[in-house]
Design a protein around this motif. Structure first.
Motif, short mmCIF file in Angstrom:
data_model
loop_
_atom_site.label_atom_id
_atom_site.label_comp_id
_atom_site.label_asym_id
_atom_site.label_seq_id
_atom_site.Cartn_x
_atom_site.Cartn_y
_atom_site.Cartn_z
N TRP A 18 0.69 -1.31 0.20
CA TRP A 18 0.32 -0.09 0.24
C TRP A 18 1.36 1.02 -0.04
O TRP A 18 0.24 2.37 -0.78
N PHE A 21 1.52 2.00 -3.33
CA PHE A 21 0.43 2.59 -4.09
C PHE A 21 0.42 3.49 -5.48
O PHE A 21 0.12 3.78 -6.13
N TYR A 24 1.64 3.11 -8.68
CA TYR A 24 0.11 2.53 -9.44
C TYR A 24 -0.51 3.42 -9.83
O TYR A 24 -0.77 4.30 -11.32
N ARG A 40 -11.47 -1.46 -10.81
CA ARG A 40 -10.69 -2.23 -9.07
C ARG A 40 -11.77 -3.70 -8.79
O ARG A 40 -11.18 -4.72 -8.65
N TRP A 85 -10.90 3.23 -0.69
CA TRP A 85 -10.32 3.60 -2.64
C TRP A 85 -9.88 5.05 -3.21
O TRP A 85 -9.65 5.70 -3.74
N THR A 221 -4.74 -4.94 -5.84
CA THR A 221 -5.61 -4.55 -5.19
C THR A 221 -5.78 -6.30 -4.16
O THR A 221 -6.28 -6.01 -3.17
#
Length: 293
Positions: A18, A21, A24, A40, A85, A221
């Motif tokens: 995480w 992230f 990404y 996701r 999210w 995810t």
């Protein structure tokens, strides 16, 4: 390996993933945050269902689908996860990686409070001192900016309650995530289908590279969430609070050194209080480990 040590390893790996992230989500910054969340959700469901198919672990699903209260609880945890999210992706895309990292610095406060209020865990004095220092840091940041840091608070609260619900869940890590994504995936599929039919969205207009990145959201995810859920069931909420700092520390470093987000002296002072809380929390954990050893 004991259950507690294994749980700590699982959770640490999840937080490490995480923390990276932002790398990404910067790759798909051209895709709106809500559309990213739809992808996701859908591709996570596809990935998890493929894992269940390979493992032949379907027996639980029929029984679960006949339990409305259980479905409602997992529906709520799925909504908490989706909210987390959405706000996180939006924050990264808007150049607010530091605000996102603050949310996950605050999250251990939520974990300690929920552990105390709901699970009747009893934090030690140094742990309460750490909570107090971090709370001062959050208050200082709020005063300096002139408004409540809503991005950070939404991230901290949504994931704190999600972690609590998964810790108390009756399903295993894989089954629980499968049910969460299964409940939300039909909505995501319909929304993406309508967008494509209208000629909008990445599936209709995006380049192959962008579509490939979005498809990769499934395993990217699901795997950290599986690791987190497996870890949360094996260790105390306060231990989760300590490991939680891995993720925001990485995000903070990315925000400052890679994305060059502004960091004034007054804002750094607020973060310093939170880092002091981490130091106290860590020292308390090391001291207790020596006493038990």
């Amino acid at each position: 390996m004991s259950a507690s040590v294994g749980g700590a390893v699982y959770a640490a790996l999840a937080y490490l993933a995480w923390g990276l992230f932002p790398l990404y989500f910067k790759q798909i910054a051209q895709v709106p945050a809500l559309e990213v969340i739809l992808h996701r959700t859908l591709w996570s469901m596809v990935f998890v269902m493929a894992v269940l198919l390979v493992l032949r672990r379907w027996a639980w699903l029929g029984e679960v689908l006949r339990q409305p209260r259980l479905l409602a609880r997992f529906g709520l945890s799925a909504l908490l996860l989706s909210c987390n999210w959405l706000v996180y992706v939006w924050a990264v895309q808007q150049g607010q990686v530091l605000d996102a990292s603050l949310g996950y610095f605050i999250n251990p406060l939520v974990n300690v409070a929920l552990g105390y209020l709901v699970l009747k865990e009893r934090p030690r004095r140094l742990q309460w001192l750490a909570v107090g220092l971090a709370a001062v840091g959050v208050l200082w940041l709020a005063l300096q900016t002139g408004h409540i840091p809503w991005v950070a608070l939404v991230l901290a609260l949504s994931f704190g309650f999600y972690g609590l619900m998964r810790k108390m869940a009756s399903l295993g890590a894989l089954e629980g995530l499968a049910l969460e994504t299964l409940l939300l995936a039909p909505l995501a599929a319909v929304a993406l289908g309508l967008m494509s039919w209208q000629g909008r969205g990445a599936l209709a207009q995006g380049e192959p590279g962008t579509i490939a990145w979005l498809l990769f959201a499934g395993p990217l995810t699901a795997i950290p969430l599986l690791l987190f859920a497996a870890g949360a069931r094996r260790i105390q909420m306060t231990t989760l609070g300590l490991l939680q700092y891995i993720s925001p520390s990485l995000q903070f470093m990315l925000g400052v050194w890679l994305y060059h987000e502004p960091m004034s002296g007054s804002r750094l002072a607020g973060f310093a209080f939170i880092w002091a809380a981490l130091a106290v929390y860590s020292l308390d954990g090391l001291w207790q480990s020596r006493l038990r050893g």
